[in-house]
Design an enzyme around this catalytic site. Structure first.
Site, mmCIF file in Angstrom:
data_model
loop_
_atom_site.group_PDB
_atom_site.id
_atom_site.type_symbol
_atom_site.label_atom_id
_atom_site.label_comp_id
_atom_site.label_asym_id
_atom_site.label_seq_id
_atom_site.Cartn_x
_atom_site.Cartn_y
_atom_site.Cartn_z
ATOM 1 N N VAL A 98 0.819 -1.226 0.000
ATOM 2 C CA VAL A 98 0.000 0.000 0.000
ATOM 3 C C VAL A 98 0.850 1.273 0.000
ATOM 4 O O VAL A 98 0.351 2.355 -0.313
ATOM 5 C CB VAL A 98 -0.998 0.048 1.183
ATOM 6 C CG1 VAL A 98 -2.118 -0.945 0.999
ATOM 7 C CG2 VAL A 98 -0.303 -0.132 2.526
ATOM 8 N N SER A 114 -7.391 2.337 15.802
ATOM 9 C CA SER A 114 -7.236 1.405 16.931
ATOM 10 C C SER A 114 -7.507 2.176 18.216
ATOM 11 O O SER A 114 -7.280 3.390 18.286
ATOM 12 C CB SER A 114 -5.806 0.868 16.973
ATOM 13 O OG SER A 114 -5.576 0.179 18.186
ATOM 14 N N TYR A 155 3.173 2.355 17.210
ATOM 15 C CA TYR A 155 1.869 1.907 16.710
ATOM 16 C C TYR A 155 0.767 2.903 17.111
ATOM 17 O O TYR A 155 -0.065 3.299 16.297
ATOM 18 C CB TYR A 155 1.575 0.511 17.263
ATOM 19 C CG TYR A 155 0.263 -0.064 16.806
ATOM 20 C CD1 TYR A 155 0.103 -0.555 15.519
ATOM 21 C CD2 TYR A 155 -0.832 -0.123 17.674
ATOM 22 C CE1 TYR A 155 -1.104 -1.094 15.106
ATOM 23 C CE2 TYR A 155 -2.042 -0.662 17.264
ATOM 24 C CZ TYR A 155 -2.173 -1.149 15.978
ATOM 25 O OH TYR A 155 -3.372 -1.669 15.576
ATOM 26 N N ALA A 195 1.092 6.053 17.942
ATOM 27 C CA ALA A 195 1.254 7.326 17.218
ATOM 28 C C ALA A 195 0.726 7.188 15.796
ATOM 29 O O ALA A 195 0.086 8.107 15.261
ATOM 30 C CB ALA A 195 2.723 7.737 17.211
ATOM 31 N N SER A 196 0.978 6.025 15.174
ATOM 32 C CA SER A 196 0.492 5.834 13.794
ATOM 33 C C SER A 196 -1.034 5.858 13.765
ATOM 34 O O SER A 196 -1.643 6.474 12.884
ATOM 35 C CB SER A 196 1.041 4.534 13.195
ATOM 36 O OG SER A 196 0.331 3.392 13.665
ATOM 37 N N LYS A 197 -1.664 5.223 14.737
ATOM 38 C CA LYS A 197 -3.132 5.172 14.736
ATOM 39 C C LYS A 197 -3.725 6.518 15.161
ATOM 40 O O LYS A 197 -4.807 6.902 14.713
ATOM 41 C CB LYS A 197 -3.623 4.036 15.628
ATOM 42 C CG LYS A 197 -3.233 2.653 15.109
ATOM 43 C CD LYS A 197 -3.803 2.371 13.713
ATOM 44 C CE LYS A 197 -3.560 0.943 13.252
ATOM 45 N NZ LYS A 197 -4.164 0.643 11.950
ATOM 46 N N ILE A 217 -8.739 -7.734 18.929
ATOM 47 C CA ILE A 217 -9.502 -8.638 18.055
ATOM 48 C C ILE A 217 -8.615 -9.855 17.767
ATOM 49 O O ILE A 217 -7.422 -9.703 17.479
ATOM 50 C CB ILE A 217 -9.869 -7.946 16.712
ATOM 51 C CG1 ILE A 217 -10.564 -6.587 16.935
ATOM 52 C CG2 ILE A 217 -10.708 -8.871 15.836
ATOM 53 C CD1 ILE A 217 -11.953 -6.632 17.515
HETATM 54 P P1 NAI Z 1 -3.359 -9.146 10.091
HETATM 55 O O1 NAI Z 1 -1.868 -9.159 10.221
HETATM 56 O O2 NAI Z 1 -4.113 -10.392 10.346
HETATM 57 O O3 NAI Z 1 -3.757 -8.581 8.662
HETATM 58 C C1 NAI Z 1 -3.120 -7.474 8.111
HETATM 59 C C2 NAI Z 1 -2.993 -7.681 6.610
HETATM 60 O O4 NAI Z 1 -2.391 -6.492 6.075
HETATM 61 C C3 NAI Z 1 -2.078 -8.859 6.246
HETATM 62 O O5 NAI Z 1 -2.700 -9.705 5.308
HETATM 63 C C4 NAI Z 1 -0.852 -8.184 5.642
HETATM 64 O O6 NAI Z 1 -0.241 -8.935 4.600
HETATM 65 C C5 NAI Z 1 -1.447 -6.873 5.103
HETATM 66 N N1 NAI Z 1 -0.423 -5.850 4.976
HETATM 67 C C6 NAI Z 1 0.492 -5.484 5.916
HETATM 68 N N2 NAI Z 1 1.287 -4.528 5.418
HETATM 69 C C7 NAI Z 1 0.868 -4.293 4.149
HETATM 70 C C8 NAI Z 1 1.317 -3.423 3.126
HETATM 71 N N3 NAI Z 1 2.364 -2.616 3.299
HETATM 72 N N4 NAI Z 1 0.645 -3.418 1.949
HETATM 73 C C9 NAI Z 1 -0.414 -4.252 1.752
HETATM 74 N N5 NAI Z 1 -0.860 -5.106 2.676
HETATM 75 C C10 NAI Z 1 -0.218 -5.125 3.862
HETATM 76 O O7 NAI Z 1 -3.830 -7.964 11.074
HETATM 77 P P2 NAI Z 1 -5.280 -7.593 11.661
HETATM 78 O O8 NAI Z 1 -5.269 -7.901 13.086
HETATM 79 O O9 NAI Z 1 -6.340 -8.105 10.779
HETATM 80 O O10 NAI Z 1 -5.216 -6.000 11.550
HETATM 81 C C11 NAI Z 1 -5.867 -5.283 10.520
HETATM 82 C C12 NAI Z 1 -5.894 -3.815 10.892
HETATM 83 O O11 NAI Z 1 -6.615 -3.645 12.108
HETATM 84 C C13 NAI Z 1 -4.508 -3.206 11.122
HETATM 85 O O12 NAI Z 1 -4.496 -1.902 10.611
HETATM 86 C C14 NAI Z 1 -4.399 -3.191 12.630
HETATM 87 O O13 NAI Z 1 -3.535 -2.182 13.078
HETATM 88 C C15 NAI Z 1 -5.837 -2.897 13.004
HETATM 89 N N6 NAI Z 1 -6.201 -3.265 14.356
HETATM 90 C C16 NAI Z 1 -6.116 -4.581 14.756
HETATM 91 C C17 NAI Z 1 -6.475 -4.916 16.050
HETATM 92 C C18 NAI Z 1 -6.411 -6.318 16.529
HETATM 93 O O14 NAI Z 1 -6.562 -6.518 17.755
HETATM 94 N N7 NAI Z 1 -6.220 -7.317 15.671
HETATM 95 C C19 NAI Z 1 -6.916 -3.901 17.007
HETATM 96 C C20 NAI Z 1 -6.976 -2.570 16.475
HETATM 97 C C21 NAI Z 1 -6.623 -2.289 15.200
#
Ligand code: NAI
Length: 264
Positions: free
Chosen positions: A65, A143, A156, A158-160, A189
């Site tokens: 991205v 987040s 993290y 700061a980014s959010k 989650i």
């Molecule tokens: P995850 O690691 O299961 O999924 C993230 C996906 O993003 C992965 O498939 C990865 O390949 C893709 N990705 C990472 N960097 C990328 C890049 N530079 N370009 C394209 N794709 C990229 O993580 P999850 O838990 O599903 O998190 C999703 C979002 O939710 C994130 O932004 C995370 O910060 C946010 N979030 C997650 C929480 C949690 O407890 N799981 C809580 C709050 C926010």
């Protein structure tokens, strides 16, 4: 786009965790989905897991991205060959839990680059097309760590926090073009990301600070995304940060049942 055709929603990070669950939820509600993810093996697995009843409804593109050129080409191709982009869910993100005094500048930059700049690159590319149609809904996945000072989250968090402000600025600027911009701030989650980042100690601390005393499931974010995506149900909602967090940001003094079961 026909009367029944709801158009295309781009879901970044659509091959894992929250992004994949949201992509599936949008498919189930009749949107076409273009998933963008950087990991080819995850894309292959998600394709198999998600096999939409109608395969013309789901596409994946492999890209980082933060790669402006690649994202711009993917968005152009989507408009030309898949359909008009009516929505974006920016779920691609990375996380690390590191005490601030041990946080290297390189990892800080990397987290900002993906979570803030990457989300911006995709939102801007899509919004440039939405502007011509005077309609669209952009959803950032922020987040609760962008709203509270959670330990280990200097980069993290700061980014959010940056994503939160970006949501508000873009909502204000893009309102004139009929584009609504909101963010969802999830609490903990259960996803592949938390399975790596959350140690047993971190996990029990979260559970004691969430009013519902449990991690959420990725599918528990679907309703909020479906509602924000649907202009007929959320047309007056923009610039909002909606915490879907089991009561984490609301919690002050815990109730007796949280204290009895509390571990932190
Ligand atoms: P995850 O690691 O299961 O999924 C993230 C996906 O993003 C992965 O498939 C990865 O390949 C893709 N990705 C990472 N960097 C990328 C890049 N530079 N370009 C394209 N794709 C990229 O993580 P999850 O838990 O599903 O998190 C999703 C979002 O939710 C994130 O932004 C995370 O910060 C946010 N979030 C997650 C929480 C949690 O407890 N799981 C809580 C709050 C926010």
């Amino acid at each position: 786009m026909t009367a029944q055709d709801k158009g295309v929603v781009i879901v970044t990070g659509g091959a894992s965790g929250i992004g994949q669950a949201l992509a599936q939820g949008l498919l189930d509600e009749g949107w076409r989905v273009l998933g963008i993810d950087v990991q080819p093996d995850r894309i292959d697995a998600a394709r198999r897991e998600m096999l939409a009843a109608d395969t013309s409804m789901l596409r994946f593109a492999q890209a980082d991205v933060t790669d402006e050129t690649a994202i711009s080409e993917i968005v152009q191709d989507c408009e030309a060959a898949f359909g008009p982009i009516v929505g974006v869910v920016n779920s691609a993100g990375i996380a690390r839990d590191i005490p601030c005094l041990d946080t290297e500048v390189d990892i800080f930059r990397q987290i900002l680059e993906v979570n803030v700049i990457g989300s911006f690159v995709v939102a801007r590319a899509a919004a440039r097309h939405m502007r011509a149609r005077q309609a669209g809904s952009i959803i950032f996945i922020a987040s609760v760590s962008g709203m509270r000072g959670n330990q280990g989250r200097v980069a993290y968090g700061a980014s959010k926090g940056g994503v939160v402000t970006m949501t508000q600025v873009m909502a204000v600027e893009l309102a004139q073009h009929g584009i609504r911009v909101n963010a969802i701030a999830p609490g903990p989650i259960e996803t592949p990301l938390t399975q790596v980042v959350h140690t047993p100690e971190v996990r029990s601390t979260w559970e004691s600070r969430v009013a519902l005393r449990r991690y959420g499931r990725p599918d528990e974010l679907r309703g909020t995304v479906g509602w924000l995506m649907d202009e007929s149900r959320s047309s007056y909602v923009t610039g909002q940060i909606i915490a879907v967090d089991g009561g984490f940001t609301a919690m002050g003094l815990p109730g007796p049942w949280q204290q009895q079961a509390g571990t932190a």
